[in-house]
Design an enzyme around this catalytic site. Structure first.
Site, PDB file in Angstrom:
ATOM      1  N   ARG A   1       0.857  -1.184   0.000  1.00  0.00           N
ATOM      2  CA  ARG A   1       0.000   0.000   0.000  1.00  0.00           C
ATOM      3  C   ARG A   1       0.894   1.235   0.000  1.00  0.00           C
ATOM      4  NH1 ARG A   1      -1.129   2.608   4.568  1.00  0.00           N
ATOM      5  NH2 ARG A   1      -1.057   0.758   5.899  1.00  0.00           N
TER       6      ARG A   1
ATOM      7  N   HIS B   1      -3.128   4.475   5.139  1.00  0.00           N
ATOM      8  CA  HIS B   1      -4.248   3.554   5.319  1.00  0.00           C
ATOM      9  C   HIS B   1      -5.551   4.207   4.862  1.00  0.00           C
ATOM     10  CE1 HIS B   1      -6.886   0.562   7.083  1.00  0.00           C
ATOM     11  NE2 HIS B   1      -7.464   1.500   7.819  1.00  0.00           N
TER      12      HIS B   1
ATOM     13  N   TYR C   1       4.704   4.471  11.506  1.00  0.00           N
ATOM     14  CA  TYR C   1       4.974   3.034  11.597  1.00  0.00           C
ATOM     15  C   TYR C   1       5.781   2.477  10.427  1.00  0.00           C
ATOM     16  CZ  TYR C   1       0.690   3.077   8.718  1.00  0.00           C
ATOM     17  OH  TYR C   1      -0.256   3.344   7.758  1.00  0.00           O
TER      18      TYR C   1
END
Length: 385
Positions: free
Chosen positions: A280, A284, A293
């Site tokens: 990705r 998100h 992260y």
């Protein structure tokens, strides 16, 4: 979900198959790949027997849909930033999975998507405005599932997987020549619904393909903290489900493997699990900060495996694509995005009717639902008086 052997004669397949040998269930040791990250043809052992390269016309069609899908994704991200969508989960970097999943299906087959699969919906031919209805917060689903053979996008993780299995089993019982494909993310494989669905599908040999788009993160949780399995594809083995893993950024490989998986299910050989290793590229959702992260170096490494650039380079190298074709695809994508903007602008001032919350919940409204509707009606009348 449990298999109920006492559900009647139709509960079991007409012929009870022998248990499949473990070796026949195992995925390839490394992800299947037809095209390298540089856009050149891969060499053995990345091309195992049993998978054929899709026809040239299918690859060209996939390229066009990927170009349009990426532009749609970019436009939808912009709409979210402008406040015209409540949220938008981008699938940038996963276009090979989104498009190949759709192209592997026939017109009578069913698709069970997640909230991140808007590009797949558009590639399937659904109205883009209807595809974004859920993310506008107007309805739970903006398109007709029965007419499109596409289930509503599912936001809770993996709850669509047993639904897909149930649909596949129902189609089998009715004798329909149809296959179901359930999209699910890597995070969804940690949910009980996923495992229950695999077990039920294997026991009843439901014609369903479980397509896991492993993009490396369940929101912010990396794969290494989700599972110690060598690959998510191995999760099918314990349930007796034929499994495979594929380079999810190689459209040629994904389409080849999924086409074989759909054929496997359609032939009455039971379910099939495919794990696509992808990434990705975007956050998100538009409200996420991925820098918390993952680092930019990781994103840059994956950008070299961009699925759209890889396919374009491969098709150019084979003489199947030229500058005129690329320009035509990009112009089509721009026109698609412009039409989406225009139609979203036209609907910007449309206020949804709060009482529509109660529509399509049950075929026949329950007394409790009617009571809640009456309560809301009274509250709205008081507020507006």
């Amino acid at each position: 979900m449990s298999a109920n052997p006492s559900a009647g004669p139709s509960a079991n397949p007409s012929a009870k198959p022998a248990r499949t040998a473990v070796g026949d269930l195992l995925p390839s040791p490394a992800p299947i790949r037809f095209v390298t990250e540089a856009g050149t043809a891969a060499e053995p052992p990345e091309l195992p027997a049993g998978y054929a390269e899709p026809p040239d016309e299918s690859l060209l069609d996939a390229y066009r849909r990927m170009v349009v899908g990426r532009r749609f994704d970019t436009q939808s991200t912009a709409l979210a930033k402008q406040g015209r969508l409540a949220v938008y989960p981008s699938s940038r970097g996963q276009e090979a999975c989104q498009v190949a999943g759709v192209l592997a299906l026939g017109e009578r087959d069913w698709l069970f998507p997640t909230y991140r699969d808007c590009v797949a919906l558009v590639a399937r031919g659904l109205d883009p405005v209807e595809a974004l209805t859920l993310l506008r917060g107007d309805w739970h689903c903006g398109y007709d599932p029965m007419a499109t053979r596409t289930a509503p996008q599912c936001t809770p993780l993996a709850t669509q997987v047993p639904h897909a299995t149930g649909m596949a089993d129902a189609l089998r019982r009715k004798g329909e020549d149809a296959v179901v494909m359930a999209f699910v993310g890597d995070g969804g494989t940690s949910e009980g619904d996923f495992h229950e669905a695999l077990n039920f599908a294997a026991v009843f040999r439901a014609p369903v393909v479980f397509f896991v788009q492993n993009n490396g993160y369940a929101i912010s949780v990396p794969l290494a903290k989700q599972t110690a399995a060598p690959a998510l594809a191995y999760k099918g083995i314990g349930y007796g489900v034929r499994s495979e893993q594929v380079d999810g950024n190689d459209l040629v490989a994904v389409l080849s493997v999924l086409t074989a998986a759909v054929a496997h299910a359609r032939a009455g050989q039971g379910p099939f699990l495919v794990e696509a290793h992808t990434y990705r590229m975007a956050p998100h959702t538009n409200s996420d900060d991925p820098s918390r992260y993952r680092d930019e170096a990781e994103v840059r490494r994956w950008s070299t495996a961009d699925p759209l650039r890889r396919l374009e380079t491969y098709l150019r190298g084979r003489g199947l694509l030229d500058d005129a074709d690329v320009t035509a695809a990009r112009e089509e994508a721009e026109a698609f995005a412009a039409d989406l903007r225009r139609r979203m602008d036209a609907d910007a001032d449309t206020e949804p009717d709060p009482l529509e919350l109660f529509d399509h919940v049950y075929a026949e409204p329950t007394p409790q639902l009617l009571e809640q509707r009456d309560q809301l009606t009274a509250e709205l009348q008081t507020r507006n008086s």
